[in-house]
Design a protein around this motif. Sequence first.
Motif, PDB file in Angstrom:
ATOM      1  N   UNK A 152       0.842  -1.211   0.000  1.00 28.61           N
ATOM      2  CA  UNK A 152       0.000   0.000   0.000  1.00 28.61           C
ATOM      3  C   UNK A 152       0.873   1.256   0.000  1.00 28.61           C
ATOM      4  N   UNK A 153       0.275   2.317  -0.563  1.00 35.67           N
ATOM      5  CA  UNK A 153       0.900   3.654  -0.576  1.00 35.67           C
ATOM      6  C   UNK A 153       2.330   3.585  -1.084  1.00 35.67           C
ATOM      7  N   UNK A 154       2.468   3.169  -2.334  1.00 33.78           N
ATOM      8  CA  UNK A 154       3.810   2.990  -2.897  1.00 33.78           C
ATOM      9  C   UNK A 154       3.964   3.838  -4.161  1.00 33.78           C
ATOM     10  N   UNK A 155       5.181   4.315  -4.363  1.00 40.24           N
ATOM     11  CA  UNK A 155       5.555   4.984  -5.603  1.00 40.24           C
ATOM     12  C   UNK A 155       6.268   3.961  -6.484  1.00 40.24           C
ATOM     13  N   UNK A 156       5.755   3.745  -7.686  1.00 44.86           N
ATOM     14  CA  UNK A 156       6.257   2.692  -8.568  1.00 44.86           C
ATOM     15  C   UNK A 156       6.706   3.285  -9.884  1.00 44.86           C
ATOM     16  N   UNK A 157       7.847   2.768 -10.379  1.00 42.14           N
ATOM     17  CA  UNK A 157       8.316   3.100 -11.728  1.00 42.14           C
ATOM     18  C   UNK A 157       8.021   1.906 -12.620  1.00 42.14           C
ATOM     19  N   UNK A 158       7.251   2.144 -13.659  1.00 35.88           N
ATOM     20  CA  UNK A 158       6.881   1.083 -14.603  1.00 35.88           C
ATOM     21  C   UNK A 158       7.676   1.262 -15.875  1.00 35.88           C
ATOM     22  N   UNK A 159       8.369   0.172 -16.333  1.00 35.94           N
ATOM     23  CA  UNK A 159       9.187   0.243 -17.553  1.00 35.94           C
ATOM     24  C   UNK A 159       8.741  -0.846 -18.526  1.00 35.94           C
TER      25      UNK A 159
END
Length: 672
Positions: A152-159
Amino acid sequence: MFKLSRYFAIASFLAIGAVITALSLYYRNNTTDALMAHQTRSNVSLAKTFANTVWPRYADFVRSASNIPKAELPQREEIVALRADILAQMEGLNIVKVKIYNLDGLTVFSTDAKQIGVDKSKNTGFQKARRGDIASSITFRNEFYAFERIIVDRNLVTSYIPVGRGGGPVEAVFELYSDVTDLVEELNQTQREIIFMVSITLGLLYLFLYLIVKRADNIIGTQAQERRENEDRVRYQAYHDSLTDLPNRVSFSERLSETVARAKRSKILVGLLYFDLDRFKVVNDSLGHDAGDQLLRVVAKRIQGVARESDMVFRMGGDEFTVILEDLRYAEDAARVAQRLIDSIAESVHLDKHEMTVTASIGIAIYPTDATDVDGLVKGADAAMYRAKQAGRNNYATYTPDLNVHAIERFTLEAELHHALKNDEFVLYYQPKVSLPGGHIVGMEALLRWNHPRLGLLLPDKFLSILEDTRLILSVGEWVIRTACKQNKLWQDAGLIHTRISINVSASQFRDKSLVNTVREILKEASLEPRFLELELTEGLLIENTRGAIEMMNELKEIGVFLSIDDFGSGYSSLNYLSRFPVDILKIDRTFINNLMTDRKDAEITHAIASLAHALKLGLIAEGVENREQLEFLQSHGCDEAQGFLFSHPVPAQEFGQMLSAENLAILHNKA
């Protein structure tokens, strides 16, 4: 009232807020881009490692997965094996989710098994990676399924990363989700610290600048107050006589008009007393102007002491006074006031150790009995005053219709003036202007005289008002300019002097639209350079029609002549207007010079005018200089030039030419 500090505070707070916001956004964008770039490189490296080690075993399966029913795809043994290999590859890394797409956009594998078989062919990131490019983005998720658990409550980088064997063509697209929450939090903390430090720095800078602006605000406020006080003094001077502190002629005209208007509405009587001092000239000639001024102040106080509380007292100029008696019950009441004035003025006066007695002659006119308008009332009272003088002075006379002696004399002069120009009865006298402190002649003023065949040499105060009223001033004024310019050219050709000659321009002349062409033609006719002509204008005519005055002055300046304001300080002109007038010189009114050494107010006003002239970079001339004390005061305050009896009375052209010789110049210098 304008407060610089108030506007500075508002503007500064807005500016500081804007700077902090812009800096915050700039820092946020740059750090986010840097984080994205860093994490993308990490994801690409991981994808390449996978492609080099594990991918060859699954490439054919992924490519042909589109032919496998979607329901069967999650149970295929290749998926189980692929999951095990991927988990092994990702162990210990910040990768929280992995997806593999074939070139058809089918989700062949996902660590979230529910997503296997989903069509992502329309996804822009997939499409970009299918073409061989890399697509990354950062998002915040409240909830996210990661390797069979929810975070929960996460900052994600999608590549989205293209995958192929041995650097060959793209065979599939690899999607990695990296958890960068800790890095983002560090960036946020750094951002907060930077904003805090910037805020402290800007706050200190603001405080420092605010103190400076506050100081400037105080200075501006003080200057504004001084300017208002100066304007109030000049305005007061416009409506009051500087010698006696009584309201002056300008104020008299306004108040009499108002009083008559009220009387007309209320149907009441108004009395006007018009009087002057008998043989006042004798006092000036025998005891000097200082004694004369002292006498006028004494008389003014006596008039105020006798006048009723509702009466209005004015000094008209020279030794002339008027009293407006408002709301008279009976006409005889005016005579009683006049007699009390005569008795009070006639009391002995001590002037410079001399005891003397001065008397007054008073004329009385009553509204509406003697006149039904302001002009008629003034003329009636004036005519009655001359009757009192003819009757032996030291008394009063009331107006009667047969009081036309003064009118007849005026009509006679008016008739004779019509022939004066044709008969060459006018003559110009010249008075030198002397430089300070050098004492040399640097200019001259041309002054009109009437060589009357019956009355002798008359000064302008005897006939100038008639010239104005009859419009003869236009032709006489043109004669003055032409004669003065020719004379100046004659002196130049004789090698005597090369400087400006100044000429007074009347209100009628200045309002006449042909003045500019007249001046231009006269200069051409006399072959005189425009810079050797100075036109003197009074304050009053400049403020009658400011816009028209500025236009006329600009046209005259285009010719190249000099412009000066004559009798400056005797009228009222807004400093705002003065800054807009294209003038070169201010000429201090002689009334201030007369009382310079005895009246502190006149000295202060003279000092203020000098400061104003210097501030506006204007030349400054004082007229009416009669003694060395006045001269030294003017020199100490930076006055450029002076004229007056201390140097020379006005003299005819021939005598002035002799004055311009080298010998007389030296005498004049020693005299100054």
